[in-house]
Design a protein around this motif. Structure first.
Motif, PDB file in Angstrom:
ATOM      1  N   PHE B  95      14.285  66.836 120.006  1.00 24.14           N
ATOM      2  CA  PHE B  95      15.496  66.831 119.202  1.00 24.14           C
ATOM      3  C   PHE B  95      15.838  65.375 118.913  1.00 24.14           C
ATOM      4  O   PHE B  95      16.177  64.626 119.827  1.00 24.14           O
ATOM      5  CB  PHE B  95      16.628  67.543 119.953  1.00 24.14           C
ATOM      6  N   ALA B  96      15.726  64.982 117.652  1.00 29.94           N
ATOM      7  CA  ALA B  96      15.901  63.577 117.275  1.00 29.94           C
ATOM      8  C   ALA B  96      17.099  63.454 116.356  1.00 29.94           C
ATOM      9  O   ALA B  96      17.194  64.171 115.359  1.00 29.94           O
ATOM     10  CB  ALA B  96      14.633  63.080 116.581  1.00 29.94           C
ATOM     11  N   THR B  97      18.010  62.558 116.681  1.00 31.64           N
ATOM     12  CA  THR B  97      19.220  62.444 115.870  1.00 31.64           C
ATOM     13  C   THR B  97      19.752  61.026 115.851  1.00 31.64           C
ATOM     14  O   THR B  97      19.678  60.314 116.845  1.00 31.64           O
ATOM     15  CB  THR B  97      20.334  63.396 116.390  1.00 31.64           C
ATOM     16  N   PRO B  98      20.284  60.613 114.709  1.00 28.75           N
ATOM     17  CA  PRO B  98      21.071  59.396 114.694  1.00 28.75           C
ATOM     18  C   PRO B  98      22.459  59.700 115.274  1.00 28.75           C
ATOM     19  O   PRO B  98      22.813  60.863 115.466  1.00 28.75           O
ATOM     20  CB  PRO B  98      21.184  59.069 113.202  1.00 28.75           C
ATOM     21  N   ILE B  99      23.203  58.653 115.541  1.00 25.74           N
ATOM     22  CA  ILE B  99      24.589  58.786 116.020  1.00 25.74           C
ATOM     23  C   ILE B  99      25.513  58.462 114.856  1.00 25.74           C
ATOM     24  O   ILE B  99      25.350  57.431 114.206  1.00 25.74           O
ATOM     25  CB  ILE B  99      24.890  57.784 117.150  1.00 25.74           C
ATOM     26  N   TRP B 100      26.466  59.321 114.590  1.00 25.77           N
ATOM     27  CA  TRP B 100      27.489  58.996 113.603  1.00 25.77           C
ATOM     28  C   TRP B 100      28.848  59.139 114.255  1.00 25.77           C
ATOM     29  O   TRP B 100      29.247  60.225 114.623  1.00 25.77           O
ATOM     30  CB  TRP B 100      27.362  59.883 112.355  1.00 25.77           C
TER      31      TRP B 100
ATOM     32  N   ARG D  64      33.471  74.604 100.337  1.00 25.22           N
ATOM     33  CA  ARG D  64      33.274  73.461  99.450  1.00 25.22           C
ATOM     34  C   ARG D  64      31.833  72.962  99.554  1.00 25.22           C
ATOM     35  O   ARG D  64      31.155  73.214 100.545  1.00 25.22           O
ATOM     36  CB  ARG D  64      34.239  72.303  99.841  1.00 25.22           C
ATOM     37  N   ASN D  65      31.419  72.219  98.565  1.00 24.53           N
ATOM     38  CA  ASN D  65      30.099  71.608  98.559  1.00 24.53           C
ATOM     39  C   ASN D  65      30.229  70.153  99.017  1.00 24.53           C
ATOM     40  O   ASN D  65      30.708  69.302  98.258  1.00 24.53           O
ATOM     41  CB  ASN D  65      29.504  71.676  97.146  1.00 24.53           C
ATOM     42  N   ILE D  66      29.853  69.879 100.244  1.00 25.89           N
ATOM     43  CA  ILE D  66      29.946  68.513 100.777  1.00 25.89           C
ATOM     44  C   ILE D  66      28.570  68.136 101.304  1.00 25.89           C
ATOM     45  O   ILE D  66      28.259  68.301 102.485  1.00 25.89           O
ATOM     46  CB  ILE D  66      31.009  68.430 101.901  1.00 25.89           C
ATOM     47  N   PRO D  67      27.718  67.606 100.405  1.00 27.74           N
ATOM     48  CA  PRO D  67      26.325  67.351 100.802  1.00 27.74           C
ATOM     49  C   PRO D  67      26.211  66.253 101.846  1.00 27.74           C
ATOM     50  O   PRO D  67      27.108  65.402 101.970  1.00 27.74           O
ATOM     51  CB  PRO D  67      25.652  66.904  99.496  1.00 27.74           C
ATOM     52  N   VAL D  68      25.130  66.302 102.592  1.00 29.87           N
ATOM     53  CA  VAL D  68      24.806  65.247 103.542  1.00 29.87           C
ATOM     54  C   VAL D  68      24.548  63.949 102.789  1.00 29.87           C
ATOM     55  O   VAL D  68      24.024  63.970 101.678  1.00 29.87           O
ATOM     56  CB  VAL D  68      23.567  65.650 104.375  1.00 29.87           C
ATOM     57  N   GLY D  69      24.937  62.827 103.368  1.00 30.56           N
ATOM     58  CA  GLY D  69      24.628  61.564 102.722  1.00 30.56           C
ATOM     59  C   GLY D  69      25.554  60.440 103.118  1.00 30.56           C
ATOM     60  O   GLY D  69      26.546  60.642 103.809  1.00 30.56           O
ATOM     61  N   LEU D 107      30.654  71.076 110.022  1.00 30.94           N
ATOM     62  CA  LEU D 107      31.453  70.744 108.839  1.00 30.94           C
ATOM     63  C   LEU D 107      32.447  69.620 109.160  1.00 30.94           C
ATOM     64  O   LEU D 107      32.686  68.741 108.331  1.00 30.94           O
ATOM     65  CB  LEU D 107      32.187  71.991 108.343  1.00 30.94           C
ATOM     66  N   MET D 108      33.027  69.641 110.353  1.00 30.09           N
ATOM     67  CA  MET D 108      33.920  68.547 110.753  1.00 30.09           C
ATOM     68  C   MET D 108      33.125  67.259 110.938  1.00 30.09           C
ATOM     69  O   MET D 108      33.565  66.183 110.560  1.00 30.09           O
ATOM     70  CB  MET D 108      34.650  68.939 112.040  1.00 30.09           C
ATOM     71  N   GLN D 109      31.922  67.387 111.505  1.00 22.21           N
ATOM     72  CA  GLN D 109      31.058  66.214 111.636  1.00 22.21           C
ATOM     73  C   GLN D 109      30.697  65.656 110.259  1.00 22.21           C
ATOM     74  O   GLN D 109      30.688  64.435 110.055  1.00 22.21           O
ATOM     75  CB  GLN D 109      29.788  66.580 112.420  1.00 22.21           C
ATOM     76  N   ARG D 110      30.427  66.527 109.301  1.00 22.93           N
ATOM     77  CA  ARG D 110      30.125  66.089 107.938  1.00 22.93           C
ATOM     78  C   ARG D 110      31.303  65.298 107.350  1.00 22.93           C
ATOM     79  O   ARG D 110      31.124  64.255 106.716  1.00 22.93           O
ATOM     80  CB  ARG D 110      29.787  67.305 107.059  1.00 22.93           C
ATOM     81  N   VAL D 111      32.525  65.804 107.547  1.00 17.15           N
ATOM     82  CA  VAL D 111      33.722  65.091 107.074  1.00 17.15           C
ATOM     83  C   VAL D 111      33.771  63.686 107.663  1.00 17.15           C
ATOM     84  O   VAL D 111      34.041  62.700 106.970  1.00 17.15           O
ATOM     85  CB  VAL D 111      35.000  65.884 107.451  1.00 17.15           C
ATOM     86  N   ILE D 112      33.481  63.584 108.961  1.00 17.72           N
ATOM     87  CA  ILE D 112      33.535  62.281 109.624  1.00 17.72           C
ATOM     88  C   ILE D 112      32.456  61.358 109.061  1.00 17.72           C
ATOM     89  O   ILE D 112      32.695  60.176 108.808  1.00 17.72           O
ATOM     90  CB  ILE D 112      33.423  62.470 111.150  1.00 17.72           C
ATOM     91  N   GLU D 113      31.262  61.902 108.844  1.00 20.05           N
ATOM     92  CA  GLU D 113      30.184  61.088 108.255  1.00 20.05           C
ATOM     93  C   GLU D 113      30.573  60.587 106.862  1.00 20.05           C
ATOM     94  O   GLU D 113      30.328  59.434 106.509  1.00 20.05           O
ATOM     95  CB  GLU D 113      28.894  61.911 108.164  1.00 20.05           C
ATOM     96  N   ARG D 114      31.179  61.475 106.083  1.00 19.23           N
ATOM     97  CA  ARG D 114      31.527  61.095 104.714  1.00 19.23           C
ATOM     98  C   ARG D 114      32.722  60.131 104.688  1.00 19.23           C
ATOM     99  O   ARG D 114      32.843  59.303 103.778  1.00 19.23           O
ATOM    100  CB  ARG D 114      31.782  62.347 103.853  1.00 19.23           C
ATOM    101  N   ASP D 119      35.815  53.795 105.458  1.00 18.25           N
ATOM    102  CA  ASP D 119      35.872  52.747 106.452  1.00 18.25           C
ATOM    103  C   ASP D 119      35.221  51.471 105.919  1.00 18.25           C
ATOM    104  O   ASP D 119      35.699  50.360 106.155  1.00 18.25           O
ATOM    105  CB  ASP D 119      35.184  53.232 107.731  1.00 18.25           C
ATOM    106  N   GLU D 120      34.154  51.628 105.173  1.00 22.71           N
ATOM    107  CA  GLU D 120      33.491  50.470 104.571  1.00 22.71           C
ATOM    108  C   GLU D 120      34.443  49.728 103.626  1.00 22.71           C
ATOM    109  O   GLU D 120      34.439  48.507 103.534  1.00 22.71           O
ATOM    110  CB  GLU D 120      32.248  50.911 103.777  1.00 22.71           C
ATOM    111  N   GLU D 121      35.259  50.512 102.939  1.00 24.11           N
ATOM    112  CA  GLU D 121      36.261  49.946 102.037  1.00 24.11           C
ATOM    113  C   GLU D 121      37.215  49.039 102.826  1.00 24.11           C
ATOM    114  O   GLU D 121      37.545  47.937 102.408  1.00 24.11           O
ATOM    115  CB  GLU D 121      37.031  51.116 101.422  1.00 24.11           C
ATOM    116  N   TYR D 122      37.622  49.513 104.005  1.00 24.46           N
ATOM    117  CA  TYR D 122      38.506  48.746 104.872  1.00 24.46           C
ATOM    118  C   TYR D 122      37.829  47.469 105.327  1.00 24.46           C
ATOM    119  O   TYR D 122      38.421  46.376 105.341  1.00 24.46           O
ATOM    120  CB  TYR D 122      38.911  49.627 106.059  1.00 24.46           C
TER     121      TYR D 122
END
Lengths: 220, 220, 220, 220
Positions: B95-100, D64-69, D107-114, D119-122
């Motif tokens: 199981f390979a994962t980055p940390i976010w 909703r459609n919230i793609p990985v990225g 889905l909550m993890q996706r929100v945090i990733e997005r 944060d980069e803006e900050y």
């Protein structure tokens, strides 16, 4: 992940208010030995002072007698009740801990276990003695665990009724596998850690000042 | 904390056994972009091969369609059931994962959510399809969270009935606040990470070989 | 999430082998007071005995003197070095802890901090004294935190070189907000907890037996 | 551990202020299926309304459609940028998630990733768009993991510059191994959960009102 950010001051909610700050340092090292955690907490106190008058005290827990147990007072030599008095008198409490194998130190864990009796008081009365106090968190570790330790302390503090300002933490962790002997020097030069200390100091002052002026007052 | 350790080989439980290894890579990046996590997992596979024959496959989850949901199959284009077949055929699953932000990636979390239907199968039958499979974990992150992510995956895998060998993880995390652009280079040079990859590869081979020879066989 | 599962026995790798098991109980309560954690650990030992001969000892850490510190021996009255001897002599070590505010107890954290000197020994020699030992984990808490505490202990134990069998944990947690006075009774009746104890006992026996017959032997 | 507490109102910092609240619900279930998490979040909104005018919206992320990225916008059909606009317009953001195997939902993890792009803006500007916003957290799970998930979200939100009031969470978890079919009924009757919802609603209103009157204003 945390990245270096520019930092700016903000005006205090009111001029001239003295903020009382207490640092509980959970380092495993005794007095007389450099505690990275304590040095970083001291930096935060320095940034608080730039914004207004601060009265502060640092307690190194490794030099106190805080026995294991579930009571408010565990026998005669127990230093814990006196520490509770200091917590109750403070406007800002900084929980400072090293990381050991991914967890807060046994001394910080002991503080949390002993704080449980204060929480019981709240359960009985409906008024927490810790409302309107602002908490900061300071963490140092060799290479990993800051965010996990941070979260694990925050979730306790919120139910203890502390207020957590934005950027409530300053921490340092190094790259995995680097020599322990170089940690202090690397930490002292780290720009991200410096900015966290600055923002934490500023935000502790702003929020504690704000809550002194406009406390949340729970009706009975 | 993890520190650099010398590494040594060990004799395999039996000669010539082929070990089938599957890597589930939860990187947020798509095929064609360098995944630090995948590169480190590849290093682990390399160390496995030094000890004996290995058949391996790496699945980059970001390129598969694994919809949210609670069912074994979530609609027609669902790639999950085919992945389950590969897991069932494997001796070793990495199981390979980055940390976010301190957590496993949303793709790794999705895998864990979808594995829940396999667990239901175990609840019904009393025989897990995952007994006698050995799990390894590979984690990369900018500066923090490897041990927390590791623990959070291990606790799932143990109840899914995977065996976790000693030193079941290889990870890399850098110093807080360092430039993202330097991460790959720092990781590649890190001795502690190299040794973790070596020990993980060796231990995955030893334990999977041992359990192929002497499986835990649950009576009905 | 954990759900009640049927349980079944499995044949031992060899007949008649005696397994030495050590339980480290991190309860905050002293000898003479019922420890939920210890009672559950005792149940696990009972299930081990159904499969073969077991010699066992339970250490209640709250009754030992284990001072804070970074050395192998911290002063004259330090009970830690004697505990290390027992760990080294054991085939199975069960780490048993209550949950306090989401974390392992301060006594379990102290054990982990003090184990760090053993890890240093491994860094120097390349051979861990803890290879081929199998670890189990027992956790009880009022209402929450078992899986987080479990993960946080597993990630330490894997780098300490313990082997973690499938279903390496037995735990009990109740519903949020239920009276503390009813915990022991609820735990004793909980079918999921009973099955975890059974599977843990069986798997500790199988894996420790297997590794006694076929140890991972690291060449120097 | 959390125990049932009496609850009391407090006066608002100013009369008649309208608070805009946004709930991000990370349930794995789609619209039309009862989400325990959403029902509990709705209860919190109800308590907010007792103290003053509230405009609210609940977004069920599974629809909703919230793609990985890693980008702010990931292709044409990406719903994320519109969600960011709603976050920026809100005074209070409630992060609501079920627990799956000890972690926040994918889905909550996706929100945090997005959120990372905010944060980069900050980092670039030194002024976070999220200062002076107050966050609440709502969590439901079968039997375990609320405090760990809570901590893991709090540590992200504090570095995103949200303010975390005392008792910033309402959660429910049941006893290990109980039937899933009984969860909704047990949660609805749970007094501790009810009190958490009440305190959370009150504190979100007080702190968001206070920060609208006295914002932390960062100088450039």
């Amino acid at each position: 992940m945390y990245k270096t950010k520019p930092t700016h001051d903000c005006p205090m909610p009111a001029e001239g208010m003295t903020i009382r700050a207490l640092v509980l340092n959970g380092s495993l090292k005794h007095h007389g030995t450099l505690s990275n955690t304590e040095e970083l907490a001291g930096e935060v106190l320095g940034h608080m002072r730039r914004m207004g008058p601060v009265e502060s005290e640092i307690i190194r827990l490794s030099d106190r007698n805080i026995p294991v147990g579930l009571e408010f007072r565990e026998g005669d030599g127990d230093d814990w009740p006196a520490i509770v008095e200091k917590i109750k008198a403070a406007d800002v409490v900084i929980f400072a801990t090293p990381i050991w194998w991914g967890g807060r130190s046994s001394l910080m864990q002991r503080v949390i276990e002993r704080l449980d009796s204060l929480d019981e008081e709240y359960i009985a009365s409906g008024r927490s003695a810790l409302y309107n106090k602002v908490a900061g968190i300071v963490i140092t570790g060799s290479e990993d665990g800051a965010q996990a330790v941070l979260g694990s302390i925050m979730e306790v503090l919120t139910f203890m009724c502390f207020t957590l300002p934005p950027e409530c933490c300053a921490y340092w962790v190094g790259e995995v596998g680097k020599p322990v002997a170089e940690e202090t020097a690397s930490r002292r030069m780290n720009q991200a850690t410096k900015h966290m200390a600055m923002n934490l100091g500023r935000n502790l002052m702003f929020y504690s000042g704000l809550l002194k002026m406009h406390p949340l007052t729970v009706n009975a």
